[in-house]
Every structure is written in structure tokens, then in C-alpha cells.
Design an enzyme around this catalytic site. Structure first.
Site, PDB file in Angstrom:
ATOM      1  N   ALA A   1       3.924  -5.648   2.851  1.00 41.18           N
ATOM      2  CA  ALA A   1       5.207  -4.993   2.580  1.00 41.18           C
ATOM      3  C   ALA A   1       5.961  -4.741   3.881  1.00 41.18           C
ATOM      4  CB  ALA A   1       4.978  -3.682   1.829  1.00 41.18           C
TER       5      ALA A   1
ATOM      6  N   GLY B   1       3.642  -6.625  25.825  1.00 40.78           N
ATOM      7  CA  GLY B   1       4.405  -7.737  25.267  1.00 40.78           C
ATOM      8  C   GLY B   1       3.534  -8.713  24.505  1.00 40.78           C
TER       9      GLY B   1
ATOM     10  N   ASN C   1       0.833  -1.214   0.000  1.00 42.70           N
ATOM     11  CA  ASN C   1       0.000   0.000   0.000  1.00 42.70           C
ATOM     12  C   ASN C   1       0.857   1.249   0.000  1.00 42.70           C
ATOM     13  OD1 ASN C   1      -2.387  -1.491   0.304  1.00 42.70           O
ATOM     14  ND2 ASN C   1      -2.288  -1.394   2.544  1.00 42.70           N
TER      15      ASN C   1
ATOM     16  N   ASP D   1       3.392  -5.643  12.524  1.00 47.05           N
ATOM     17  CA  ASP D   1       3.975  -6.192  11.287  1.00 47.05           C
ATOM     18  C   ASP D   1       5.475  -6.417  11.476  1.00 47.05           C
ATOM     19  OD1 ASP D   1       1.425  -5.673  10.345  1.00 47.05           O
ATOM     20  OD2 ASP D   1       1.998  -3.805   9.365  1.00 47.05           O
TER      21      ASP D   1
ATOM     22  N   GLY E   1       5.835   6.333  10.950  1.00 47.48           N
ATOM     23  CA  GLY E   1       5.862   5.733   9.626  1.00 47.48           C
ATOM     24  C   GLY E   1       5.752   4.223   9.682  1.00 47.48           C
TER      25      GLY E   1
ATOM     26  N   THR F   1       1.711   2.349  14.454  1.00 48.41           N
ATOM     27  CA  THR F   1       1.447   1.743  13.141  1.00 48.41           C
ATOM     28  C   THR F   1       2.644   0.897  12.688  1.00 48.41           C
ATOM     29  OG1 THR F   1       0.411   3.864  12.649  1.00 48.41           O
ATOM     30  CG2 THR F   1       0.482   2.254  10.879  1.00 48.41           C
TER      31      THR F   1
ATOM     32  N   LEU G   1       0.197  -8.032  22.834  1.00 44.59           N
ATOM     33  CA  LEU G   1      -0.561  -7.272  23.829  1.00 44.59           C
ATOM     34  C   LEU G   1      -0.110  -5.817  23.896  1.00 44.59           C
ATOM     35  CD1 LEU G   1      -0.242  -9.950  26.672  1.00 44.59           C
ATOM     36  CD2 LEU G   1      -2.163  -9.692  25.090  1.00 44.59           C
TER      37      LEU G   1
ATOM     38  N   ASN H   1      -3.202  -9.894  17.160  1.00 50.14           N
ATOM     39  CA  ASN H   1      -3.216  -9.023  18.340  1.00 50.14           C
ATOM     40  C   ASN H   1      -4.425  -9.352  19.202  1.00 50.14           C
ATOM     41  OD1 ASN H   1      -5.450  -7.553  17.359  1.00 50.14           O
ATOM     42  ND2 ASN H   1      -4.155  -6.045  16.354  1.00 50.14           N
TER      43      ASN H   1
HETATM   44  O1  RIB Z   1      -0.315  -2.530   9.887  1.00 54.82           O
HETATM   45  C1  RIB Z   1      -0.085  -1.292   9.311  1.00 54.82           C
HETATM   46  C2  RIB Z   1      -0.478  -1.288   7.861  1.00 54.82           C
HETATM   47  O2  RIB Z   1      -1.875  -1.513   7.752  1.00 54.82           O
HETATM   48  C3  RIB Z   1      -0.228  -0.002   7.124  1.00 54.82           C
HETATM   49  O3  RIB Z   1       1.043   0.047   6.526  1.00 54.82           O
HETATM   50  C4  RIB Z   1      -1.386   0.089   6.141  1.00 54.82           C
HETATM   51  O4  RIB Z   1      -0.995   0.067   4.798  1.00 54.82           O
HETATM   52  C5  RIB Z   1      -2.292  -1.087   6.488  1.00 54.82           C
HETATM   53  O5  RIB Z   1      -2.125  -2.132   5.633  1.00 54.82           O
HETATM   54 NA    NA Z   2       5.482   3.412  13.598  1.00 53.81          NA
END
Ligand code: RIB
Ligand code: NA
EC number: 2.7.1.15
Length: 290
Positions: free
Chosen positions: A41, A210, A10, A239, A274, A235, A206, A179
Site C-alpha cells: 500500500a 543515499g 496492513n 517504500d 507514519g 518507517t 543505504l 536495502n
Molecule cells: O515498510 C513499512 C511497512 O512494513 C509498514 O507500513 C508495515 O505495514 C510493514 O509492512
Molecule cells: Na515515516
């Protein structure tokens, strides 16, 4: 070995807001940012920055060339990313003053991946390799079934949560990473904790507390604390965590060792604004003083 990540790509648009907007509210953002993102990504970049060889399976449109270039620059093998004729996925990410977020997604090409594309890539995969995926693409079931039959490790990250999508793939998974909100959504929808009655290992993250590892085969539950940090943007932290887990297992580390490093990587990530562009590398994580 190689980590094959079937995942979304994205364009992330970040809006810094004083609080997350309520229904009917109009809100002015105090800043705007744009970067590479998508849960897929982000996980590919995290695993690559953790030192793994990662092959991303995905799709972009004519507006997505820069995203493929960036993935390549970050060390991800991009040869299995299809170039299609519809717009690439994007995400509108509101981040409030406490670093919490609310995201609206447009899936675009992420939902245009074909089984044929997946099959072709996985035909090069070997037993011992890893397949990971999230729930922002299509093709997860085909990929999971194929990878399982090849003897690969299958890591399922069911975000964003959707019961039917998870049920289609769960029997092929070795490890589920989700999560606490997603874990609750699953319990509410099915009436039981994820993996009950299976041999699955499940990691529930969590946030600042943790994570918990549940081994359904042995019934063992282990808790892992996280370093305390002041969050500016959560954010992509989940991931980053998942990418680091995949890389750790791929390197032959135990799940416990992999988790210990991954919670540090995720903690560092919440101190950065970011997504894919700012995921910490192995040296950053090892050197971090929490
Ligand atoms: O987990 C964060 C991601 O969720 C962001 O980068 C956004 O693109 C969504 O996919
Ligand atoms: Na971040």
C-alpha cells in the site's frame, strides 16, 4: 501506462518507545498511532502521489474496508483488491527516539491472493506497463512470470527478505530495489551479490547515505547521495523510494533521474511520523528545501 502493484495492505499500529524492546523486556509506549500501511500500500500511494496511474492488486478482510477507501482517496485504483472473509494484515511498529523501527507483521489476507485474481487483472495490462511487488503477499512468481511474458517492466522489492522467495522471481525482474540489510542477507545466503551474472539493475538503499545503482549488464556502479535530514520515523521511507522509482520510469524518465527524485522523497518521508497517510506528493518533494 499503468503500474500494477501486487502488494500488501496492513493496518499499521505505531508505538513510540524510548528504545526498541529487548528479549524479556516489558516497555510502555509513550504514544499510539494507527494508519494505512503495508509495504504494498505504501508503494502504491507513493507512486500515485508521484503522479502515476496505479492499480493495486491485493486483498482485505471484513475489517479492511477503510483501508480500501483510503487507497481510493489517495488516487489508487482499487478495483483489483479482493474482499475476503479472513482478517486483514496488520503491523505492530515500534519506533524509537532516533526514528529507527522494529516491525512484527500479521499477513492475514495478504497471503490469500490467488493466481486467478492476478491473471485476470494482468490480462488487461499491456507491454510497456509495470508490475511491481514486494514479499508480503503470495502470488509473486505467477505475477512476475505473466508480466514478463507480456513485455512489462518488472520491479522486485524483496522485503521482507527470504532467499527462496527471491530466487523464484529474480529471473523475471528488470530491476531489484532492496536495502543494505537485505543485500547482505542475500550475500550471506547465496555467497554472491544479487544479480551477479545477470542483466539486472540493482538499487541498494543505504539509509541516510543515499543509494547505489549497479548495472550488471555494463558493470557500471553509480552512487547517489541523500539530502541530510533529522529523522523522526524511518518507517515507509524505502517504500516511498521504490514507489517514486516506479513512477519515474513509468513517466519515461531515466533510472538516474528517477533515483534523484526518489532519494528526495524518501528523505522527506523520514521527517514525518507514519506510513501511507503521510507520503509526500510530487510538489512537496520538488519544493522541499534540504
Ligand atoms: O515498510 C513499512 C511497512 O512494513 C509498514 O507500513 C508495515 O505495514 C510493514 O509492512
Ligand atoms: Na515515516
Amino acid at each position: 501506462m499503468t503500474i500494477y502493484n501486487l502488494g500488501s495492505i496492513n493496518a499499521d499500529y505505531f508505538y513510540a518507545v524510548p528504545h526498541l524492546p529487548a528479549a524479556g523486556e516489558t516497555l510502555a509506549a509513550t504514544s499510539l498511532g494507527k494508519g494505512l500501511g503495508g509495504k504494498g500500500a505504501n508503494m502504491s500511494v507513493a507512486a500515485a502521489r508521484a503522479g502515476a496511474h496505479v492499480r493495486h492488486i491485493g486483498a482485505v478482510g471484513p475489517d479492511g474496508g477503510w483501508m480500501v477507501d483510503r487507497l481510493m482517496e489517495y488516487g489508487v485504483d482499487t478495483r483489483a483488491i479482493a474482499r475476503l472473509d479472513t482478517p486483514t494484515g496488520h503491523a505492530i511498529i515500534n519506533v524509537d527516539a532516533a526514528g529507527e523501527n522494529a516491525i512484527v507483521l500479521y499477513p492475514g489476507t495478504n497471503r490469500c491472493i490467488t493466481d486467478q485474481q492476478i491473471g485476470l487483472v494482468l490480462s488487461e495490462a499491456a507491454a510497456g506497463g509495470t508490475l511491481m511487488f514486494q514479499n508480503e503477499t503470495n502470488g509473486q512468481r505467477y505475477a512476475a512470470e505473466t508480466a514478463k511474458s507480456l513485455g512489462m517492466r518488472v520491479i522486485c522489492c524483496p522485503a521482507p527478505y527470504e532467499t527462496s522467495a527471491l530466487e523464484e522471481v529474480i529471473s523475471f525482474a528488470d530491476l531489484v530495489i532492496l536495502n543494505e540489510v537485505e543485500a547482505r542477507q542475500h550475500r550471506d545466503a547465496t555467497g554472491r551479490p544479487i544479480g551477479e551474472g545477470t542483466n539486472l539493475k540493482v538499487i541498494t538503499t543505504l539509509g541516510a547515505k543515499g543509494c547505489v545503482l549497479m548495472d550488471n549488464m555494463t558493470g557500471q556502479v553509480q552512487e547517489f547521495g541523500a539530502p541530510q535530514v533529522t529523522p523522526v520515523d524511518t518507517t515507509g521511507a524505502g517504500d516511498t523510494f521504490a514507489g517514486y522509482i516506479a513512477a519515474g520510469l513509468d513517466r519515461g524518465h531515466s533510472l538516474e533521474q528517477s533515483i534523484s527524485l526518489a532519494v528526495r522523497a524518501a528523505a522527506l518521508m523520514v521527517t514525518r511520523h507514519g506510513t501511507a497517510d503521510v507520503i509526500p506528493d510530487l510538489k512537496d518533494v520538488q519544493d522541499a528545501r534540504f
